[in-house]
Design a protein around this motif. Structure first.
Motif, short mmCIF file in Angstrom:
data_model
loop_
_atom_site.label_atom_id
_atom_site.label_comp_id
_atom_site.label_asym_id
_atom_site.label_seq_id
_atom_site.Cartn_x
_atom_site.Cartn_y
_atom_site.Cartn_z
N LEU A 161 27.39 -4.01 -32.67
CA LEU A 161 28.15 -4.27 -31.46
C LEU A 161 28.02 -3.06 -30.55
O LEU A 161 27.97 -1.92 -31.00
CB LEU A 161 29.62 -4.52 -31.82
N VAL A 162 27.98 -3.29 -29.25
CA VAL A 162 27.57 -2.26 -28.31
C VAL A 162 28.53 -1.07 -28.28
O VAL A 162 29.74 -1.23 -28.37
CB VAL A 162 27.42 -2.86 -26.89
N SER A 163 27.96 0.11 -28.15
CA SER A 163 28.72 1.33 -27.90
C SER A 163 28.20 1.96 -26.62
O SER A 163 27.07 1.73 -26.21
CB SER A 163 28.56 2.32 -29.07
N ILE A 164 29.05 2.74 -25.97
CA ILE A 164 28.72 3.35 -24.68
C ILE A 164 29.04 4.83 -24.75
O ILE A 164 30.18 5.21 -25.02
CB ILE A 164 29.51 2.69 -23.54
N SER A 165 28.03 5.66 -24.51
CA SER A 165 28.24 7.10 -24.66
C SER A 165 28.06 7.90 -23.38
O SER A 165 28.27 9.11 -23.37
CB SER A 165 27.28 7.66 -25.73
N VAL A 208 25.31 -1.80 -19.46
CA VAL A 208 26.15 -2.79 -20.13
C VAL A 208 26.89 -3.64 -19.10
O VAL A 208 27.00 -4.86 -19.26
CB VAL A 208 27.15 -2.09 -21.08
N GLN A 209 27.39 -3.03 -18.04
CA GLN A 209 28.13 -3.81 -17.06
C GLN A 209 27.23 -4.79 -16.32
O GLN A 209 27.67 -5.87 -15.91
CB GLN A 209 28.88 -2.91 -16.08
N GLY A 268 34.18 -8.74 -14.37
CA GLY A 268 34.20 -8.68 -12.92
C GLY A 268 34.85 -7.39 -12.47
O GLY A 268 35.22 -6.53 -13.28
N GLY A 269 35.00 -7.23 -11.18
CA GLY A 269 35.66 -6.04 -10.65
C GLY A 269 34.89 -4.77 -10.96
O GLY A 269 33.67 -4.70 -10.77
N GLN A 270 35.59 -3.77 -11.49
CA GLN A 270 35.00 -2.46 -11.75
C GLN A 270 34.42 -2.32 -13.16
O GLN A 270 33.98 -1.25 -13.55
CB GLN A 270 36.06 -1.37 -11.53
N HIS A 271 34.46 -3.39 -13.93
CA HIS A 271 33.89 -3.39 -15.30
C HIS A 271 34.49 -2.27 -16.14
O HIS A 271 33.78 -1.53 -16.83
CB HIS A 271 32.37 -3.28 -15.25
N PHE A 290 30.21 -11.31 -26.11
CA PHE A 290 30.06 -9.95 -26.61
C PHE A 290 28.63 -9.47 -26.38
O PHE A 290 27.73 -10.27 -26.11
CB PHE A 290 30.42 -9.89 -28.10
N ILE A 291 28.45 -8.17 -26.48
CA ILE A 291 27.14 -7.55 -26.24
C ILE A 291 26.71 -6.79 -27.48
O ILE A 291 27.47 -5.97 -28.01
CB ILE A 291 27.20 -6.62 -25.01
#
Length: 259
Positions: free
Chosen positions: A170-174, A182-183, A238-241, A254-255
């Motif tokens: 499952l995706v992680s963001i560093s 991702v957004q 949506g919006g600012q993610h 999910f990503i």
């Protein structure tokens, strides 16, 4: 199975080159621009972004003289004052007349031509035309390739198990760059949130990525972090993610990280 075999046969027709930090793949299947973009996003990063004229020449070389192919440049405005954007990451194209064929872009015959293919240079054509196309991967620049599952809604744990079984995790963001990629995927989701691989531990009293990486970068919405025991993190589509806490038994798209 039928779809998978079809995709596999298409992948077998790819020609591959490495250009700077990007991998380009020439796909010989005929598709509309939207279909080509969907294919590239499923299997690579996106339709090709041409970074300079040297890239254009390399792309032509990779196409083995099959010079008509979609790239990821398209118009999102219409009308006389058209503006062009790259498909991913959605940034506006800096106008450079040297990239266009003489007289292009032109909406030939009064027909809207809002998508771009390469010949020797760029040509605008109707997006419904079918052409071969060029995908690109950023895997040499960014070791993660992201896959959005927008066909199924799963709980956080179901999404985690699916990603680990079918892909990698499952995706992680560093960092901000990964957030941006991702957004862009999240924009195509069918649910208001997509699960991230971030959960809260009551025992440790902290948030952690399920790949054991530290949370060095954060993008929480104001008031969006709720530190209850059954909470995991999701991104708004949506919006600012931004990131928000959600009960892990809620079901969303999910990503996954593909490798």
């Amino acid at each position: 199975t039928q779809i998978f075999n079809s995709i596999s046969s298409v992948l077998g027709q790819c020609d591959f080159i490495t250009c700077q930090l990007y991998e380009y793949h020439f796909i010989k299947e005929q598709m509309s621009w939207d279909e080509a973009r969907a294919y590239c996003r499923e299997n690579y990063t996106d339709l090709a972004k041409v970074f300079d004229l040297k890239d254009m020449r390399r792309l032509q070389d990779s196409a083995q003289n099959q010079t008509e192919a979609w790239i990821g440049l398209y118009n999102i405005t219409g009308g006389a004052n058209r503006r062009w954007h790259w498909s991913l990451p959605g940034e506006e194209y800096t106008e450079n007349k040297s990239c266009w064929e003489d007289g292009e872009p032109n909406d030939y015959g009064g027909i809207p031509e809002n998508c771009v293919m390469t010949k020797d240079k760029c040509v605008d054509v109707p997006c419904t035309n079918t052409n071969q196309f060029i995908c690109y991967n950023e895997t040499m620049k960014n070791n993660k390739t992201f896959h959005l599952n927008d066909k199924e809604n799963k709980t956080w744990e179901e999404a985690l198990n699916y990603c680990r079984e079918k892909h990698h995790d499952l995706v992680s963001i560093s960092n901000p760059e990964e957030q941006r990629w991702v957004q862009e995927r999240a924009k195509n989701a069918s649910t208001p949130f997509v699960w991230l691989g971030l959960r809260y531990s009551c025992t440790l009293d902290l948030w952690f990525w399920i790949n054991d990486n530290r949370v060095c970068y954060e993008r929480w919405a104001s008031g969006g972090r709720n530190e209850d025991c059954d909470m995991s993190a999701a991104m708004t589509t949506g919006g600012q993610h931004e990131w928000v806490s959600q009960k892990k038994n809620e079901t969303f798209n999910f990503i996954c990280i593909k490798h």
